[in-house]
Write a protein that holds these residues in place. Structure first.
Motif, short mmCIF file in Angstrom:
data_model
loop_
_atom_site.label_atom_id
_atom_site.label_comp_id
_atom_site.label_asym_id
_atom_site.label_seq_id
_atom_site.Cartn_x
_atom_site.Cartn_y
_atom_site.Cartn_z
N GLU A 1 0.83 -1.20 0.00
CA GLU A 1 0.00 0.00 0.00
C GLU A 1 0.86 1.25 0.00
O GLU A 1 2.08 1.17 0.16
CB GLU A 1 -0.92 0.00 1.22
CG GLU A 1 -2.02 -1.03 1.16
CD GLU A 1 -3.17 -0.60 0.26
OE1 GLU A 1 -3.44 0.59 0.17
OE2 GLU A 1 -3.78 -1.50 -0.36
N ALA B 1 -0.28 0.98 6.44
CA ALA B 1 -1.24 0.16 5.71
C ALA B 1 -0.59 -1.13 5.24
O ALA B 1 -1.18 -2.21 5.31
CB ALA B 1 -1.81 0.94 4.53
N SER C 1 -0.09 -3.38 8.25
CA SER C 1 -1.36 -3.90 8.72
C SER C 1 -1.88 -5.00 7.81
O SER C 1 -2.32 -6.06 8.25
CB SER C 1 -2.35 -2.74 8.84
OG SER C 1 -3.60 -3.05 8.33
N LYS C 2 -1.78 -4.76 6.48
CA LYS C 2 -2.28 -5.78 5.55
C LYS C 2 -1.39 -7.02 5.58
O LYS C 2 -1.89 -8.15 5.52
CB LYS C 2 -2.32 -5.20 4.14
CG LYS C 2 -3.64 -4.53 3.82
CD LYS C 2 -3.74 -4.18 2.37
CE LYS C 2 -5.06 -4.62 1.77
NZ LYS C 2 -5.17 -4.21 0.35
N SER D 1 -8.81 6.49 8.92
CA SER D 1 -8.01 5.40 8.35
C SER D 1 -6.53 5.65 8.58
O SER D 1 -5.79 4.72 8.91
CB SER D 1 -8.35 5.19 6.87
OG SER D 1 -7.82 6.24 6.12
N PHE E 1 -3.92 3.17 10.57
CA PHE E 1 -2.66 2.66 10.02
C PHE E 1 -1.48 3.11 10.86
O PHE E 1 -0.51 2.35 11.04
CB PHE E 1 -2.49 3.12 8.58
CG PHE E 1 -3.49 2.54 7.64
CD1 PHE E 1 -3.89 1.23 7.78
CD2 PHE E 1 -4.04 3.29 6.61
CE1 PHE E 1 -4.84 0.67 6.92
CE2 PHE E 1 -4.98 2.75 5.76
CZ PHE E 1 -5.38 1.44 5.92
#
Lengths: 424, 424
Positions: free
Chosen positions: B87, B92, B95-96, B265, B269
């Motif tokens: 990302e 992000a 986290s992903k 958001s 993140f």
């Protein structure tokens, strides 16, 4: 020391027990929360069931020998597609499916093409061409996701494009017949995607368009309630004040304030949906965004109203409010009536002459209010209504600060009326 | 008829040419748009390069024979992970990646476990157990994505959980050693994910935390500018009015109005990111959300201010504004000074005694304004400043409607000051 050791043991035991109970209460809360969500909106549970059903059907590709061999062991891509593409509403599912299929097709074709060029340009160039193309296309496609027009509609497609191009082109190292590989990948993706579209449309479909429609009408009604509630709350006599239920109703406008993102994405998805219910294929979804944006301006005014008047520290005596009370309440009544009528019109999707009537009434109320304000304090106008009878005399004896919140309410109401008029 | 045929030919030729030019102009516009984005924010192009680099490294799994055989031909999962997980910002990506690895591990373990149970429960039960478990887990996991706590942090994880569980458990039909299959899948996903994390942290990292920080300070400054601009615009004499540049500056507050989703958001993140720059690991990111929410209320007031006063149809003569002009401008000046100081403090992350001083000054300005309003129109207070010298006499001769916008501005300014105080 034995007692102290026992004490330590006892303490640690207690802490473990409390930790356990803490954890259990958290789990209980979580489960209750989930249960509430399921009960309040069975559609969400239904969505889960639909995904499960689609997955079960697609996994037949594994279970049935002829099907499995017909897709050459690429059945996994169908499963993958279902999990990734199946969204809560039909529009999102169609948009993602379309993106995935188109991107897979384009990227597969391009990768086969690049491979063909690589093959025909001789041994030393082949790996260079393939690696350079992977790098360049990944850079371009990733960058293109930042361009607003692409981001809004083809964000997912761009990512699938990189994915497919890389997988197919890099596989050319290990696979003999690249064309068949790419074609099998496309057909499994197509199977998965069409399964998603079918299931999402056939089994209790959730339409983004209907959601948007419902969302807008619901917010319109909440806004009308908030407006009504605010003004009533402000002009109510102190002894009647009853924070609680009415306060909750007042907060309705807050839903509108932060709804821009949701409305835009729903509108985006709604445009992918086929005709359904009373919505045709080319339903003017963008109109909903316009109404939504006017509503947000309206909600901003209500927020300012709540902040600067209702929760204001400057207390104004009831008698001060009296002169403008009825006029203000009439204006707000008419404004909220227009909002409610607008909600009903959108709900029923029929033109109504009543809306024009109500708007006209609102305009007249606003004008009357302005007129009364204009004629003060020079001379008391001969007014047929009793409420502005002792208007001048009352206001004359007041301090400016006491009139201020009242006038603020008035001007915000007039502003709200303008916004309401604009959203009609 | 020949001439008419020629006419048709000519017309269709013209329409083709115009279509072509229309298309070309659209393409040109698109390319220029993309170019501008790249030039204005090279970080976006850099992100593309990073994705390309990570993909090139991961595709070595295909190119190098020993690597390829060590992951048993599952190299594709690494490529897939890179494309899907990488990302724009580090938080992000982490986290992903974390979601993907954890979900793959859990789902793989569970699928192997269910397969073991299936194997030990005899022939007729095995397919039933496996299919039922796929269906049930798909329903549960899909439904769990609607629960707010899961949605905020583990939405992606839930979808990967379904994916991995289905693929592994359904593959048990066609694969002999399921455990090795699941383990290879996990290791390829881990390779891809760690590659993403490494590249995103090492090559010119974009931190969600720093973005959030920058976003908030930038919006604070825009808000201060808007507030200043609004009040100056309102009290400016008509002949100075100059719509254009100043109008653009006024619109700054609009960025704040719809920033809730972005801020949430980014905050989400930022909590995944390791310590970087002047941000420690447990930086109080939630504080930014609080400041942001106060700022939104402030921006709502400015929106109401712009709507009900600056763009109002009720024209007020300059002399009317005179009495309150200086006091209002002082209050707004102090308010925006507080906002700007707040921005500098957040930027430098140092406590400053100046903020308290400025807040106190703002409070005094608000009080003074209220005091002047309170003492009117009973008796003119002996004031040292010349601006309220002929205050009463001026206002006395006015009509109420002419005072109204002024008072609205005043009360909204006081409200804004309260919000500013609350965000300090």
């Amino acid at each position: 020391t034995l007692t102290s050791e026992l004490g330590i043991f006892h303490k640690s035991w207690l802490s473990i027990v409390s930790l356990w109970f803490g954890l259990m209460s958290k789990v209980c809360k979580f489960v209750r929360n989930a249960w509430d969500i399921g009960v309040n909106d069975p559609g969400k549970l239904m969505h889960g069931v639909k995904v499960g059903a689609a997955l079960s059907v697609v996994s037949l590709l594994y279970y049935m020998r002829p099907l499995y061999y017909s897709v050459g062991g690429n059945a996994m891509w169908a499963v993958l597609t279902v999990v990734v593409v199946f969204e809560n509403n039909v529009g999102a599912t169609i948009s993602k499916s379309f993106n995935r299929m188109m991107a897979t097709f384009l990227a597969g074709a391009l990768a086969v093409g690049v491979h063909w060029i690589g093959c025909h340009s001789g041994k030393p160039f082949e790996p260079i061409i393939i690696r350079a193309s992977v790098f360049l296309l990944a850079v371009t496609a990733t960058f293109s996701r930042f361009i607003p027009t692409i981001k809004a509609r083809f964000d997912y497609g761009a990512s699938i494009f990189i994915l497919t191009f890389t997988v197919v082109s890099v596989s050319s190292y290990r696979i003999d017949n690249l064309f068949v590989f790419a074609q099998q990948r496309l057909s499994t993706v197509a199977i998965g995607a069409s399964m998603c579209i079918l299931v999402s449309i056939i089994i209790s479909p959730i339409w983004a368009g209907r959601d948007l429609h419902f969302h807008i009408t619901c917010n319109l009604e909440k806004l009308a309630d908030s407006l009504d509630g605010c003004v009533v709350e402000y002009f109510k006599e102190d002894k009647d004040r009853n924070h609680g239920e009415s306060f909750k109703r007042l907060q309705g406008y807050k839903c509108t304030l932060n709804s821009k993102g949701l409305e835009e994405s729903l509108c985006n998805f709604a445009r992918w949906e086929p005709a359904h219910g009373c919505f045709s294929f080319r339903h003017p979804w963008k109109q909903y965004l316009k109404v939504g944006s006017s509503m947000r301006s309206c909600a901003s005014c209500i927020e300012a109203l709540v902040g600067s008047c209702i929760n204001s520290k400057i207390k104004v005596h009831e008698s001060t409010k009296q002169p403008l009370r009825n006029l203000c309440m009439r204006l707000s009544c008419h404004s909220s009536a227009v909002l409610k009528e607008l909600a009903t019109i959108i709900k029923s999707m029929r033109r109504s002459s009543r809306l024009l009537l109500l708007t006209e009434e609102m305009r007249i109320a606003a004008k009357e209010l302005q007129h009364v304000l204009k004629s003060q304090p020079h001379q008391p106008i001969p007014s047929p209504s009793p409420q502005n009878f002792d208007f001048t005399s009352t206001l004359k004896n007041l301090r400016l600060i006491q009139v201020m919140p009242l006038l603020t309410v008035t001007s915000l109401l007039i502003e709200i009326a303008t916004w309401v008029e604009r959203s009609v």
